[in-house]
Scaffold this active site. Structure first.
Site, PDB file in Angstrom:
ATOM      1  N   SER A  64       0.794  -1.234   0.000  1.00  0.00           N
ATOM      2  CA  SER A  64       0.000   0.000   0.000  1.00  0.00           C
ATOM      3  C   SER A  64       0.824   1.281   0.000  1.00  0.00           C
ATOM      4  CB  SER A  64      -0.956   0.010   1.200  1.00  0.00           C
ATOM      5  OG  SER A  64      -2.058  -0.827   0.951  1.00  0.00           O
ATOM      6  N   LYS A 209       2.955   6.709   4.533  1.00  0.00           N
ATOM      7  CA  LYS A 209       2.039   5.632   4.143  1.00  0.00           C
ATOM      8  C   LYS A 209       2.610   4.285   4.540  1.00  0.00           C
ATOM      9  CE  LYS A 209      -1.716   4.199   2.488  1.00  0.00           C
ATOM     10  NZ  LYS A 209      -1.587   3.146   3.531  1.00  0.00           N
ATOM     11  N   THR A 210       1.765   3.480   5.120  1.00  0.00           N
ATOM     12  CA  THR A 210       2.143   2.117   5.494  1.00  0.00           C
ATOM     13  C   THR A 210       1.883   1.160   4.338  1.00  0.00           C
ATOM     14  OG1 THR A 210      -0.060   1.694   6.382  1.00  0.00           O
ATOM     15  CG2 THR A 210       1.623   2.480   7.931  1.00  0.00           C
ATOM     16  N   GLY A 211       2.418  -0.045   4.476  1.00  0.00           N
ATOM     17  CA  GLY A 211       2.147  -1.118   3.534  1.00  0.00           C
ATOM     18  C   GLY A 211       2.328  -2.446   4.236  1.00  0.00           C
TER      19      GLY A 211
END
Length: 275
Positions: A64, A209-211
């Protein structure tokens, strides 16, 4: 060596010889996959490395974190308009997790990391335009072909599939984003900056932003026990601006998505890394 100590080696040799003579397939045993951790922080303007620890030059799925370049693409192409437009309703054919079965706009998309919304953007974009943007961005390996033989690059390439990127490349992309050196409109830069989630960490204002994803073996797509967590973005404090990427790949189970845990840990560590 005593004769009894030689028995296991003799037995293994006999089995190997029999397998070869009978034509049985023999598959080499690969070495155990190692855990990977990286924290990389650089000055946004100069690119000077301010902190680096771990393996930062190995490519993995962006998961993501790809929503950062995809936001630029969405606004530049006109598919996205502002923080709340378009607002799309969930449809059963999206087959999303229950928590994602809701009406979503761009700001909710980034905050809650809604996969089906990303796929609606790329579907409207089309394969040629999508691949063109990723190539022009020089994003990781720029491979949006997807899984071999499945024709799913348009909707799956960035989630544990063909598209991969290193922490070093994440930081380079973010530096070019902040310097506005990517081939997109001013509006795309402004709106993407506006919808990326914001956090505080020891006086730093952090946007990132995380993923998260569970990894699969590249050869046969069999799911590994390892999972991946990213947190990438930029931060400002007292006139300074930095870009960062943290990556964690291991077999440890967590009570939350690995990307969220990676973010929590990085926000705690950041004030210690950069004084």
């Amino acid at each position: 060596m005593r004769n009894i100590d030689r028995l296991p080696f003799i037995f293994a040799g006999v089995l190997f010889l029999l397998a070869w003579l009978l034509g049985f397939p023999m598959r080499a045993q690969s070495a155990p996959l190692k855990d990977v951790q990286c924290t990389l922080i650089a000055d946004a303007a100069s690119g000077k490395t301010l902190y680096q620890n771990g393996v930062c030059d190995q490519r993995f799925s962006p998961a993501s974190t790809f929503k950062v370049p995809l936001s630029l693409i969405g606004y530049d192409s006109g598919i996205l308009s502002d923080e709340h437009t378009p607002s799309w309703d969930y449809k059963p054919e999206f087959k999303a997790l229950k928590r994602d079965q809701k009406t979503v706009d761009p700001i909710i998309w980034e905050k809650d990391s809604i996969l089906w919304y990303s796929r609606e953007i790329t579907r409207q974009l089309g394969p040629q335009s999508f691949a063109g943007y990723v190539s022009k961005f020089d994003y990781g390996n720029a491979d949006v072909s997807g899984n071999p033989g499945k024709n799913d690059g348009l909707t799956r390439s960035w989630v544990n599939s063909s598209l991969k990127i290193t922490p070093v490349e994440q930081v380079d992309f973010l530096r070019r984003f902040l310097a506005r050196k990517l081939p997109v409109s001013a509006k795309a830069y402004d709106m993407t900056s506006a919808i990326i989630p914001t956090f505080q960490a020891g006086g730093w204002t952090v946007r990132g932003k995380t993923g998260s994803t569970k990894l699969a073996n590249d050869a046969d797509k069999v799911q590994e026990k390892r999972s991946l967590g990213w947190f990438v973005g930029w931060a400002n404090k007292d006139g300074r601006q930095i870009v960062f990427a943290r990556l964690v790949v291991d077999t440890n189970r967590t009570d939350m998505p690995k990307g969220l845990k990676t973010r929590v840990a990085f926000l705690k560590d950041l004030p210690q890394f950069i004084k």
